[in-house]
Design an enzyme around this catalytic site. Structure first.
Site, mmCIF file in Angstrom:
data_model
loop_
_atom_site.group_PDB
_atom_site.id
_atom_site.type_symbol
_atom_site.label_atom_id
_atom_site.label_comp_id
_atom_site.label_asym_id
_atom_site.label_seq_id
_atom_site.Cartn_x
_atom_site.Cartn_y
_atom_site.Cartn_z
ATOM 1 N N VAL A 108 0.860 -1.171 0.000
ATOM 2 C CA VAL A 108 0.000 0.000 0.000
ATOM 3 C C VAL A 108 0.897 1.222 0.000
ATOM 4 O O VAL A 108 1.870 1.288 0.764
ATOM 5 C CB VAL A 108 -0.929 0.025 1.235
ATOM 6 N N CYS A 109 0.599 2.183 -0.867
ATOM 7 C CA CYS A 109 1.319 3.447 -0.897
ATOM 8 C C CYS A 109 2.825 3.202 -1.113
ATOM 9 O O CYS A 109 3.210 2.438 -1.993
ATOM 10 C CB CYS A 109 1.035 4.206 0.399
#
Length: 332
Positions: free
Chosen positions: A105-106
């Site tokens: 994520v990210c």
């Protein structure tokens, strides 16, 4: 159905929503008997609590050394992905390939890239770090626009809330649409934004103009995609000459009026194709294209696919009404 283990890696400076968003999604999934479909665990290198970038403290369940073997290994993002400390990267390099599914994520994608696990793969990350990811890891095929990218058993997502979109897509893959929809309703989010949905809306992608007349024109374009949006008409609304308007608009927003209009119209058409059952001809008129062929050309240029194919891939039937109980209302 065997319970799948989801292991979330924690570290100092982790982005809290990168952790809690997917955890809430996986934690809300149940199997046919009503039991949890996933065993969600967290672990840090030494098992000690970590402080997130927003100041929250998270207490891991395990050290990484004694964590259970995961079906899904999830690496969140945050400022803790930026230092060059090798321990976390070394652990991910060793254990990442053993997971059946590897997720970031990210800026967690930066950890995967530094571990060599994205080489030769398509990937994305937060828009602010796509250039860095591409520059530092030329073997990674970085796609800066999508909110998440799947390449085999590796899935990477853009910033923060995109982790929820990716987690819902994974639950839908594992357990079916009904379960993903149930979780989305509980979290009061969309079931699933398509993975190739742009990280930015047209308004967010362009800078907001400093001068009020130009800001008003930006808003007008967004609210009236079916109107006459040629430079001359827009300049009239801004009370400027067409030449002055075009120069000022590009200087303050970073894009030309024509390109801004194109992006707003494609974005509006995408939403109508995804969320309604309106015909392609009706959608083309509602978005200012005039004819389906004009919209088709715009879609091919912007998305590499036709409106009909886009709808086939991403249109979801409208869910049945789901009354909110008193208890649910209180929880929200």
């Amino acid at each position: 159905m065997a319970q799948r283990t989801v292991l979330v890696v924690l570290f100092e400076g982790v982005q809290s929503l990168d952790v809690t968003g997917p955890v809430e999604v996986f934690g809300g999934a149940t199997g046919p008997t009503g039991d949890p479909a996933y065993r969600v665990c967290t672990a840090s290198l030494d098992g000690a609590p970590v402080r997130t970038s927003s100041g929250l403290t998270l207490v891991p369940d395990h050290t990484l050394a004694d964590a259970p073997a995961p079906h899904t290994l999830l690496v969140p993002g945050g400022i803790g992905t930026r230092p060059d400390g090798p321990d976390l990267v070394d652990w991910v390099r060793t254990h990442g390939p053993r997971a059946e599914r590897l997720v970031s994520v990210c800026t967690g994608a930066i950890v995967l890239a530094r571990a060599g696990l994205l080489d030769g793969r398509r990937a994305t990350t937060h828009w602010a770090y796509c250039d860095k990811l591409a520059r530092d890891h030329p073997a990674v095929h970085v796609e800066p626009d999508p909110i998440y990218v799947r390449d085999g058993h590796v899935a990477t997502s853009a910033g923060v809330t995109a982790g929820i979109d990716l987690a819902l897509a994974l639950v839908e893959e594992d357990l079916g649409r009904d379960m993903a929809l149930t979780i989305a309703r509980h979290l009061v989010v969309f079931l699933r934004r398509p993975g190739n949905q742009a990280q930015f809306s047209a308004q967010l992608a362009a800078q907001t103009a400093r001068r009020e007349p130009l800001r008003e024109v930006q808003q007008w374009i967004t609210e009236h995609p079916d109107d006459d949006l040629c430079v001359e008409r827009l300049a009239e609304r801004a009370r400027l000459s067409p030449r002055h308007f075009a120069r000022a608009f590009q200087a303050e927003t970073g894009t030309t009026p024509g390109k801004y209009v194109d992006r707003v119209r494609v974005e509006h058409a995408r939403r109508l194709l995804e969320d309604t059952s309106r015909g392609v001809e009706e959608v083309s008129r509602a978005c200012g294209y005039g004819t389906p062929e004009a919209m088709r050309r715009a879609f091919l240029k912007a998305l590499g696919t036709s409106p009909a194919e886009y709808r086939r891939r991403f249109h979801a039937p409208l869910p049945e009404a789901h009354p909110i109980t008193h208890e649910e209302s209180a929880c929200r």
